[in-house]
Design a protein around this motif. Structure first.
Motif, short mmCIF file in Angstrom:
data_model
loop_
_atom_site.label_atom_id
_atom_site.label_comp_id
_atom_site.label_asym_id
_atom_site.label_seq_id
_atom_site.Cartn_x
_atom_site.Cartn_y
_atom_site.Cartn_z
N GLN A 10 0.84 -1.19 0.00
CA GLN A 10 0.00 0.00 0.00
C GLN A 10 0.88 1.24 0.00
O GLN A 10 1.87 1.31 0.72
N VAL A 11 0.52 2.20 -0.82
CA VAL A 11 1.28 3.43 -0.93
C VAL A 11 0.52 4.56 -0.25
O VAL A 11 -0.67 4.74 -0.47
N GLN A 12 1.22 5.31 0.57
CA GLN A 12 0.65 6.51 1.18
C GLN A 12 1.51 7.71 0.81
O GLN A 12 2.74 7.62 0.84
N LEU A 13 0.84 8.78 0.48
CA LEU A 13 1.53 10.01 0.05
C LEU A 13 1.12 11.16 0.96
O LEU A 13 -0.08 11.33 1.24
N VAL A 14 2.10 11.94 1.38
CA VAL A 14 1.82 13.08 2.25
C VAL A 14 2.53 14.31 1.68
O VAL A 14 3.76 14.35 1.62
N GLU A 15 1.74 15.31 1.30
CA GLU A 15 2.30 16.55 0.77
C GLU A 15 2.57 17.54 1.91
O GLU A 15 1.89 17.53 2.94
N SER A 16 3.54 18.39 1.68
CA SER A 16 3.83 19.46 2.64
C SER A 16 4.49 20.61 1.88
O SER A 16 4.89 20.45 0.72
N GLY A 17 4.58 21.75 2.56
CA GLY A 17 5.29 22.89 1.98
C GLY A 17 4.41 24.00 1.46
O GLY A 17 4.93 25.04 1.01
N GLY A 18 3.11 23.80 1.51
CA GLY A 18 2.22 24.85 1.04
C GLY A 18 2.21 26.04 1.99
O GLY A 18 2.77 26.00 3.08
N GLY A 40 6.04 3.15 1.09
CA GLY A 40 5.82 2.15 0.06
C GLY A 40 6.80 2.36 -1.08
O GLY A 40 7.47 3.39 -1.17
N ARG A 41 6.85 1.40 -1.96
CA ARG A 41 7.86 1.41 -3.00
C ARG A 41 7.38 2.18 -4.23
O ARG A 41 6.86 1.60 -5.17
N VAL A 42 7.63 3.47 -4.21
CA VAL A 42 7.21 4.29 -5.34
C VAL A 42 8.33 4.54 -6.33
O VAL A 42 8.13 5.20 -7.35
N ARG A 43 9.53 4.02 -6.03
CA ARG A 43 10.64 4.34 -6.93
C ARG A 43 10.44 3.75 -8.32
O ARG A 43 11.06 4.16 -9.28
N ARG A 44 9.53 2.76 -8.43
CA ARG A 44 9.24 2.20 -9.75
C ARG A 44 8.06 2.89 -10.43
O ARG A 44 7.68 2.52 -11.54
N TYR A 45 7.49 3.88 -9.74
CA TYR A 45 6.29 4.52 -10.27
C TYR A 45 6.65 5.87 -10.89
O TYR A 45 7.54 6.57 -10.42
N ALA A 46 5.90 6.25 -11.91
CA ALA A 46 5.89 7.65 -12.29
C ALA A 46 5.07 8.40 -11.24
O ALA A 46 4.20 7.82 -10.59
N MET A 47 5.37 9.68 -11.09
CA MET A 47 4.69 10.49 -10.08
C MET A 47 4.18 11.77 -10.73
O MET A 47 4.85 12.34 -11.60
N GLY A 48 3.03 12.21 -10.27
CA GLY A 48 2.45 13.42 -10.84
C GLY A 48 2.05 14.42 -9.78
O GLY A 48 1.89 14.08 -8.61
N TRP A 49 1.93 15.67 -10.20
CA TRP A 49 1.37 16.73 -9.38
C TRP A 49 0.13 17.27 -10.09
O TRP A 49 0.15 17.51 -11.31
N ALA A 68 0.47 12.39 -6.74
CA ALA A 68 -0.20 11.14 -7.08
C ALA A 68 0.81 10.17 -7.69
O ALA A 68 1.77 10.59 -8.33
N ALA A 69 0.54 8.89 -7.50
CA ALA A 69 1.42 7.84 -8.01
C ALA A 69 0.78 7.12 -9.18
O ALA A 69 -0.41 6.77 -9.14
N ASP A 70 1.59 6.87 -10.18
CA ASP A 70 1.17 6.26 -11.45
C ASP A 70 1.92 4.93 -11.60
O ASP A 70 2.99 4.89 -12.22
N PRO A 71 1.40 3.86 -11.01
CA PRO A 71 2.13 2.59 -10.98
C PRO A 71 2.45 2.01 -12.36
O PRO A 71 3.44 1.31 -12.52
N TYR A 72 1.60 2.31 -13.34
CA TYR A 72 1.79 1.73 -14.66
C TYR A 72 2.58 2.65 -15.59
O TYR A 72 2.71 2.37 -16.78
#
Length: 123
Positions: free
Chosen positions: A1-9, A26-35, A96-100
């Motif tokens: 399971q992937v959890q994402l936490v934003e900060s800095g606003g 979680g292992r997001v290093r294999r995922y594309a990531m978006g904002w 957001a995480a884009d696993p594919y």
């Protein structure tokens, strides 16, 4: 399971800079990531994304030349550096995480989302 936490606003003036962070569990290093961002009364819109190696990035036209996405996989963190901010950049910003690794600009292609961080730019 992937959890994402934003900060800095925060609240800044037009022309200022902010750096948003997105910390992942979680292992997001294999995922594309978006904002993405969402202004009041508007749909969530694509800001930019980065592929898993960090070598490819795409941006929506309105932020090109002002925003930069990067990633530090050792820290499991993705960044959004925002320069020359404008009042129209005011929104809640989501990572957001884009696993594919579609490198899509569409909300539906991202499986995991953070809770968002508010960015307000005053004129």
């Amino acid at each position: 399971q992937v959890q994402l936490v934003e900060s800095g606003g925060g609240l800044v003036q037009a022309g200022d800079s902010l750096r948003l962070s997105c910390a992942a569990s979680g292992r997001v290093r294999r995922y594309a990531m978006g904002w993405f961002r969402q202004a009041p009364g508007k749909e969530r819109e694509f800001v930019g994304n980065i592929n898993r190696s960090g070598g490819i990035t795409y941006y929506t036209d309105s932020v090109k030349g002002r925003f930069t996405i990067s990633r530090d996989d050792a820290k499991n963190t993705v960044y959004l550096q925002m320069n020359s901010l404008k009042p129209e950049d005011t929104a809640v910003y989501f990572c957001a995480a884009d696993p594919y690794q579609t490198m899509s600009a569409q909300v539906k292609d991202y499986d995991y989302w953070g809770q968002g961080t508010q960015v307000t730019v005053s004129s």
